[in-house]
Design an enzyme around this catalytic site. Structure first.
Site, PDB file in Angstrom:
ATOM      1  CB  SER A 192      -0.825   0.058   1.159  1.00  0.00           C
ATOM      2  OG  SER A 192      -1.343   1.249   1.405  1.00  0.00           O
ATOM      3  CE1 TYR A 249      -3.216  -2.005   5.698  1.00  0.00           C
ATOM      4  CE2 TYR A 249      -2.643   0.169   5.166  1.00  0.00           C
ATOM      5  CZ  TYR A 249      -3.126  -1.151   4.928  1.00  0.00           C
ATOM      6  OH  TYR A 249      -3.397  -1.375   3.637  1.00  0.00           O
TER       7      TYR A 249
END
Length: 310
Positions: free
Chosen positions: A155, A181
């Site tokens: 990501s 994350y």
């Protein structure tokens, strides 16, 4: 490496058009919905046998039926919970024969502080350690394929944080869901760097992919629409459909020109440029650092070995 001819608006179906995967076998984790579902649909549509590796097998069966209704190849469903090492081991043990494509798609994002039975932080445990265990256990099947590809979904969030090796699981620092994350997504790229180096001689290529900011997936279930809009604005990007989000994944998994390309990071159906601070997109230097990649590999092996001993 020349351009792919595809763009951020391309879809998975467009990317795989004209490619024949008949006789190939693929596993896509988290394929009951979103990007994983569209990835599986595209691979099956090109003739591959695709196994949907999912936590919710009922949802997986519904997804498989939907794919099959489109006249695709054989679609199977198997249980897999990446946060449960016993589940990962069982999935790998049940696999027989070669594996041509492994798409490490499943993930969790911005979860409240949660720990696995091993005491691992959930996002790192699921997004990295679960997929690391799966890929390494399936390595013999990948090598048996003769020429196989592993796609690790990362990501743009990886730009926010390297892996903090001194406190990966937030035991000594306050838990921050966003940073947890981010470091897990950096780990996804570092895995591609080190696995790509280690497995090249076996004919297995490993690369990382940023699919784009995609609406309509379960990944963002812990975020409000306002938070999603704010994230998109700050990142300088617009949302993609799941079909567009799956395009880069499918491109890296199938493009003929990438047969010997490994350890790279792709976005918008092309290899990404090095990130320049103050700009959006690209891949951070900390995610391509070979020393960090080797250290993460050792840390991951140690974690899994400790789990087995425990």
């Amino acid at each position: 490496m020349t351009g792919s001819g595809f763009t951020a608006q391309s879809t998975a179906a467009e990317v795989v058009g004209g490619i024949d995967l008949t006789g190939g076998r693929a596993v896509v984790t988290g394929a009951a919905s979103g990007i994983g579902l569209e990835t599986a649909r595209a691979l099956a549509g090109a003739g591959a046998e695709v196994t949907l590796a999912v936590r919710d097998t009922a949802a997986g069966e519904r997804a498989a039926a939907g794919i099959a209704a489109g006249g695709a190849g054989r679609v199977l469903v198997a249980p897999l919970d990446l946060a449960d090492q016993r589940s990962v081991a069982a999935f790998a043990a049940a696999w027989h024969g070669p594996l041509h494509v492994l798409v490490n798609n499943a993930g969790v994002m911005m979860t409240p502080e949660t720990r696995t039975p091993e005491g691992w932080e959930l996002q790192f445990a699921t997004n990295h350690l679960g997929h690391f265990a799966l890929a390494t256990r399936l390595h013999p099947a990948l090598a048996a394929a003769g020429r196989a590809r592993v796609v690790s979904l990362s990501s743009v969030a990886h730009l926010r944080s390297p892996v903090h090796f001194d406190d990966v699981h937030f035991r000594d620092r306050p838990y921050d869901a966003g940073l947890a994350y981010a470091q897990s997504k950096t780990a996804n790229v570092l895995f591609a760097v080190e696995a790509g180096r280690r497995w090249a001689a076996d004919g297995v290529t490993v690369n990382a992919v940023h699919p784009g900011a995609v609406l309509g997936t379960n990944l963002s279930r812990h975020l409000t629409r306002e938070a999603l809009d704010a994230a998109a604005a700050s990142g300088g990007h617009t949302f993609k459909t799941p079909q567009q989000g799956a395009a880069t994944v499918v491109y890296v998994a199938t493009a003929p020109g990438l047969e010997r390309v490994a350890g790279r990071y792709f976005e918008d159906c092309a290899e990404a440029h090095r990130h320049i601070p103050g700009t959006s997109g690209g891949v951070a230097d900390h995610a391509l650092d070979p020393d960090a990649a080797a250290l993460l590999w050792r840390l991951s092996l140690d974690a899994l070995a400790a789990d087995v001993r425990g």
